[in-house]
Write a protein that holds these residues in place. Structure first.
Motif, PDB file in Angstrom:
ATOM      1  N   GLY A 160       0.709  -1.205  -0.243  1.00  0.00           N
ATOM      2  CA  GLY A 160       0.085  -0.166   0.115  1.00  0.00           C
ATOM      3  C   GLY A 160       1.033   1.736  -0.041  1.00  0.00           C
ATOM      4  N   LEU A 161       0.252   2.379  -0.641  1.00  0.00           N
ATOM      5  CA  LEU A 161       0.571   3.903  -0.772  1.00  0.00           C
ATOM      6  C   LEU A 161       0.961   4.332   0.820  1.00  0.00           C
ATOM      7  CD1 LEU A 161       1.057   6.210  -1.288  1.00  0.00           C
ATOM      8  CD2 LEU A 161      -0.969   7.516  -1.437  1.00  0.00           C
ATOM      9  N   LYS A 162       1.168   4.253   2.050  1.00  0.00           N
ATOM     10  CA  LYS A 162       1.457   4.100   3.128  1.00  0.00           C
ATOM     11  C   LYS A 162       2.754   4.143   3.726  1.00  0.00           C
ATOM     12  CE  LYS A 162       0.395   4.647   7.838  1.00  0.00           C
ATOM     13  NZ  LYS A 162       1.495   3.808   9.271  1.00  0.00           N
ATOM     14  N   GLN A 163       2.681   2.122   3.378  1.00  0.00           N
ATOM     15  CA  GLN A 163       4.087   1.549   3.200  1.00  0.00           C
ATOM     16  C   GLN A 163       5.039   2.021   2.336  1.00  0.00           C
ATOM     17  OE1 GLN A 163       4.304  -2.803   3.521  1.00  0.00           O
ATOM     18  NE2 GLN A 163       4.131  -3.308   5.175  1.00  0.00           N
ATOM     19  N   LEU A 164       4.133   2.874   1.765  1.00  0.00           N
ATOM     20  CA  LEU A 164       5.790   2.936  -0.391  1.00  0.00           C
ATOM     21  C   LEU A 164       5.610   4.186   1.022  1.00  0.00           C
ATOM     22  CD1 LEU A 164       6.278   2.562  -2.876  1.00  0.00           C
ATOM     23  CD2 LEU A 164       5.028   4.507  -3.527  1.00  0.00           C
ATOM     24  N   GLU A 165       5.339   4.669   1.375  1.00  0.00           N
ATOM     25  CA  GLU A 165       6.357   6.616   2.014  1.00  0.00           C
ATOM     26  C   GLU A 165       7.124   6.130   3.030  1.00  0.00           C
ATOM     27  OE1 GLU A 165       1.506   9.207   0.431  1.00  0.00           O
ATOM     28  OE2 GLU A 165       1.627   8.118   2.657  1.00  0.00           O
ATOM     29  N   GLU A 166       6.682   5.277   3.969  1.00  0.00           N
ATOM     30  CA  GLU A 166       7.354   5.292   5.076  1.00  0.00           C
ATOM     31  C   GLU A 166       8.204   4.077   4.666  1.00  0.00           C
ATOM     32  OE1 GLU A 166       5.108   2.243   7.520  1.00  0.00           O
ATOM     33  OE2 GLU A 166       3.824   4.242   8.550  1.00  0.00           O
ATOM     34  N   PHE A 167       8.565   3.575   3.619  1.00  0.00           N
ATOM     35  CA  PHE A 167       9.514   3.775   3.296  1.00  0.00           C
ATOM     36  C   PHE A 167      11.044   4.193   2.726  1.00  0.00           C
ATOM     37  CE2 PHE A 167      11.707   0.550  -0.530  1.00  0.00           C
ATOM     38  CZ  PHE A 167      13.096  -0.341  -0.029  1.00  0.00           C
TER      39      PHE A 167
END
Length: 134
Positions: free
Chosen positions: A80-87
């Motif tokens: 998901g987008l949240k994990q993409l942003e966190e990574f």
């Protein structure tokens, strides 16, 4: 037509120094080192085996596309987008060379990053169906 191939099991990456590269992959990508000698390191991460092979200093993965831009040959998936942003934010704190998060006109979002040896990788915010059964 019979589908014999079930998955990609091993990816080989050119590196200058297998020990230094292995430590980077462990710290940045959470890889687990299974073996290392002067010529290679064998790592497990992303449900796959990666061989970091000592190569000539100018060797790296990536190629120029028809528009002359360097293109990746491997995409990692996150959930998901949240994990993409966190990574993406995590890689920034580690001073990894990376591109901006972008919408490429297909489902999900992506960005690219480079390892210590100039190998370029893509990250996508969508999990493949086999991994999205949660």
């Amino acid at each position: 037509m019979v589908n014999y191939i079930k998955r990609v099991g091993t990816t080989y990456l050119p590196v200058k120094d297998p020990e230094k590269a292995s430590l980077w992959y462990q710290e940045i990508l959470g890889a687990i080192e299974n073996y290392r000698d002067e010529m290679k390191a064998i790592l497990d991460f992303a449900n796959q085996s990666f061989f970091l092979v000592k190569a000539m200093p100018t060797e790296h993965i990536g190629f120029k596309d028809a528009n002359g831009r360097i293109h990746f040959s491997l995409t990692f998936e996150v959930d998901g987008l949240k994990q993409l942003e966190e990574f993406h934010a995590f890689l920034q704190t580690k001073e990894v060379i990376l591109g901006e998060i972008e919408d490429r006109g297909h489902p999900g979002y992506n960005f690219v990053f480079y390892d210590l040896d100039g190998n370029i990788f893509d990250v996508w915010s969508q999990l493949s169906p086999n991994f999205n059964k949660g």
